[in-house]
Design a protein around this motif. Sequence first.
Motif, PDB file in Angstrom:
ATOM      1  N   SER A  10     -13.327  38.995 -65.336  1.00  0.00           N
ATOM      2  CA  SER A  10     -13.378  40.349 -64.798  1.00  0.00           C
ATOM      3  C   SER A  10     -12.005  40.765 -64.316  1.00  0.00           C
ATOM      4  CB  SER A  10     -14.363  40.431 -63.616  1.00  0.00           C
ATOM      5  OG  SER A  10     -15.651  40.091 -64.044  1.00  0.00           O
ATOM      6  N   GLY A  11     -11.749  42.054 -64.392  1.00  0.00           N
ATOM      7  CA  GLY A  11     -10.529  42.597 -63.829  1.00  0.00           C
ATOM      8  C   GLY A  11      -9.276  42.210 -64.551  1.00  0.00           C
ATOM      9  N   LEU A 422     -18.489  50.173 -63.342  1.00  0.00           N
ATOM     10  CA  LEU A 422     -18.140  48.779 -63.100  1.00  0.00           C
ATOM     11  C   LEU A 422     -17.335  48.210 -64.266  1.00  0.00           C
ATOM     12  CD1 LEU A 422     -18.456  46.176 -61.419  1.00  0.00           C
ATOM     13  CD2 LEU A 422     -20.603  45.766 -62.647  1.00  0.00           C
ATOM     14  N   THR A 426     -13.411  46.987 -63.822  1.00  0.00           N
ATOM     15  CA  THR A 426     -13.071  45.560 -63.913  1.00  0.00           C
ATOM     16  C   THR A 426     -12.493  45.152 -65.253  1.00  0.00           C
ATOM     17  OG1 THR A 426     -15.347  45.031 -64.581  1.00  0.00           O
ATOM     18  CG2 THR A 426     -14.856  44.974 -62.230  1.00  0.00           C
ATOM     19  N   PRO A 428     -13.721  43.806 -68.133  1.00  0.00           N
ATOM     20  CA  PRO A 428     -14.027  42.407 -68.408  1.00  0.00           C
ATOM     21  C   PRO A 428     -13.553  41.975 -69.794  1.00  0.00           C
ATOM     22  CG  PRO A 428     -15.996  43.752 -68.598  1.00  0.00           C
ATOM     23  CD  PRO A 428     -14.931  44.640 -68.055  1.00  0.00           C
ATOM     24  N   ASN A 459     -20.674  35.374 -58.983  1.00  0.00           N
ATOM     25  CA  ASN A 459     -19.629  35.906 -58.119  1.00  0.00           C
ATOM     26  C   ASN A 459     -20.307  36.766 -57.055  1.00  0.00           C
ATOM     27  OD1 ASN A 459     -16.513  36.298 -59.979  1.00  0.00           O
ATOM     28  ND2 ASN A 459     -17.893  34.561 -59.801  1.00  0.00           N
ATOM     29  N   MET A 463     -22.445  40.786 -59.523  1.00  0.00           N
ATOM     30  CA  MET A 463     -22.103  41.960 -60.331  1.00  0.00           C
ATOM     31  C   MET A 463     -21.662  41.597 -61.742  1.00  0.00           C
ATOM     32  SD  MET A 463     -22.605  44.516 -58.250  1.00  0.00           S
ATOM     33  CE  MET A 463     -21.649  45.920 -58.787  1.00  0.00           C
ATOM     34  N   GLU A 464     -21.331  40.327 -61.960  1.00  0.00           N
ATOM     35  CA  GLU A 464     -20.856  39.937 -63.291  1.00  0.00           C
ATOM     36  C   GLU A 464     -21.955  39.974 -64.346  1.00  0.00           C
ATOM     37  OE1 GLU A 464     -23.132  36.668 -61.900  1.00  0.00           O
ATOM     38  OE2 GLU A 464     -21.482  37.685 -60.861  1.00  0.00           O
ATOM     39  N   GLU A 576     -13.888  38.543 -60.267  1.00  0.00           N
ATOM     40  CA  GLU A 576     -14.620  39.525 -59.473  1.00  0.00           C
ATOM     41  C   GLU A 576     -14.387  39.331 -57.977  1.00  0.00           C
ATOM     42  OE1 GLU A 576     -19.149  40.436 -58.193  1.00  0.00           O
ATOM     43  OE2 GLU A 576     -18.872  39.919 -60.302  1.00  0.00           O
ATOM     44  N   ASP A 577     -14.474  38.086 -57.524  1.00  0.00           N
ATOM     45  CA  ASP A 577     -14.221  37.828 -56.112  1.00  0.00           C
ATOM     46  C   ASP A 577     -12.796  38.204 -55.726  1.00  0.00           C
ATOM     47  OD1 ASP A 577     -16.734  36.971 -55.389  1.00  0.00           O
ATOM     48  OD2 ASP A 577     -16.360  34.897 -55.922  1.00  0.00           O
TER      49      ASP A 577
END
Length: 597
Positions: A10-11, A422, A426, A428, A459, A463-464, A576-577
Amino acid sequence: MAAATAVSFSGGVSLVSSFPPGRVHSSDLVHLKSTPRLTSASTDRLGGVRCGAAYPASFRLNDRRFRRGEEEGDGGAAATAENPYADADHARPEQRKSLADFLREARGFVGGDGGPPRWFSPLECGARAPGSPLLLFLPGIDGTGLGLIRHHRRLGEIFDIWCLHIPVTDRTPVQDLVKLIERTVRTENHRFPHRPIYLVGESVGACLALDIASRNPDIDLILILANPAMCFNFFMLQPLSGLLEFLPDGAPTSVEEIFGVKHGDPFTAVIDTLANESAIQRIGGGLFGDFFAASAHMPTVARIFSKDTLRWRLEMLKSASASANSHIYAVRAQTLILLSGQDQWLVNEGGIERLRQALPSCDVWNFKENGHFLFLEDSVDLVTIIKAASFYRRGKSHDFVSDYIPPTPFEFKQQIDIYRWLITATSPVMLSTLENGTLVRGLAGIPSEGPVLYVGYHNLLGMEIYPLVIQFLKERNILLRGMAHPLMFPGKRASKLPELQSFDGHRLMGSVPVSEFNFYKLLRSKSHVLLYPGGVREALHRKGEEYKLFWPEDQEFVRIASRFGAKIVPFGVVGEDDIFEAIYLTRMTITLLGNGF
């Protein structure tokens, strides 16, 4: 053997966490539990656990051939003609009948209409699946039985549909209507005792459905009630009844306040002209668009809601409501109430809450932007509601495997739209490992044939899962059946928990209450199962617990998976975290700067 593996990022995080090809051993999963951050794990040993056959040198997916080690920029199998979800971003809703169709067909019901109430089955329902349950539609105050006309085709694929028609000139008392419906229910239950019977009621029809359920607690009934009239406001009904006695021609009605429809809504002018048939012929187009271009249908509405008929139907509403309220505590049927937020005539929210408390198995879904005629509005799809509420079943109890109906491309698009923010925020990136150990971008290394078990960790807030499930379906036409918390499904729920409607997307996309029995059935059906052993505790981890596993000591899922020769695909998620941490630090910095530090 080479077990395909998947990693989600993510991100835009570029850290790579991969699992070498090989067979998964239970001790390796225990090792992962004690590892604070998933980096790599030995999966070379099997230790008696058979995890499925290897891919051949080349394989075919959706009629397209791929070779081992072939790296596809989008994961290999996306955008093929055989994957209906590949182009879901451009999916359109299925064509449904319009309000003009409703009026056109209603004209055949009211022209020279007479005789007693009777059942009919819509022709457009077509062929249905074997073993489909019976659905009886009990109409609202219009009595035509065409209230589900926009849903007939889709409902006909999964139900045997019968609609009750109450002729305009019919004056059958409520108790006789109840006996008619009860005879049908008992007859069909005798024919198919192991199938449920659905009663879908609208306003006054909902009262009749509750009365039937209270009189037949031994029959397996499922109630779907749209704006049940048993909770209407007498303060508004009594003046309306008196108004019909001396209403002069041409007098307008306050439709926007009574029915919750806005200026420009087709039903605004329909109800405004109920008491004045001559005015119908003078209405042109313009403000109400194509609806009034078909002015030939307007007299049909006036005949349906003639003054005498409307007065009788209001009296019938009072009688049905009183009868249902007197027997409400005898109802044992599973119930779903569909409540319109803009219906201020028949619906009283306080009464609906008392109704929900009185029924032993009842869920309420709110449609805040919709008016009284819920089933005739564009934004409402009854089949989608039934699927998302996990209310469809063919037997005595709901089977989350055999009774599950996958989402249509448009339903999938609606879920994508909900979580598009989302995915955009992020960005992904998903990587997978091919049989030869090559790490490729996309999901080309994911097994096509089930059963497959995907084991990962949450996470923050879990949300993942949304980008993961969406990408699997878009790219590989693989529906991940996630094992979810039981409180996300119908049943006994504490009042402080989020509404059941909050989790409709999870159920629509195939989530299943976590249990050994459901896990067993999914693997037996060769499904692709998504499992987070850490559960809610892992998703709600505290500060400093990022990427820490909260898995149970006994990995029972490995034993069950081995029984079916399932491929086990461990995966990791990073980023994500870190994004949440960056947002938190940014907010703290802005706060400190604002305080003068």
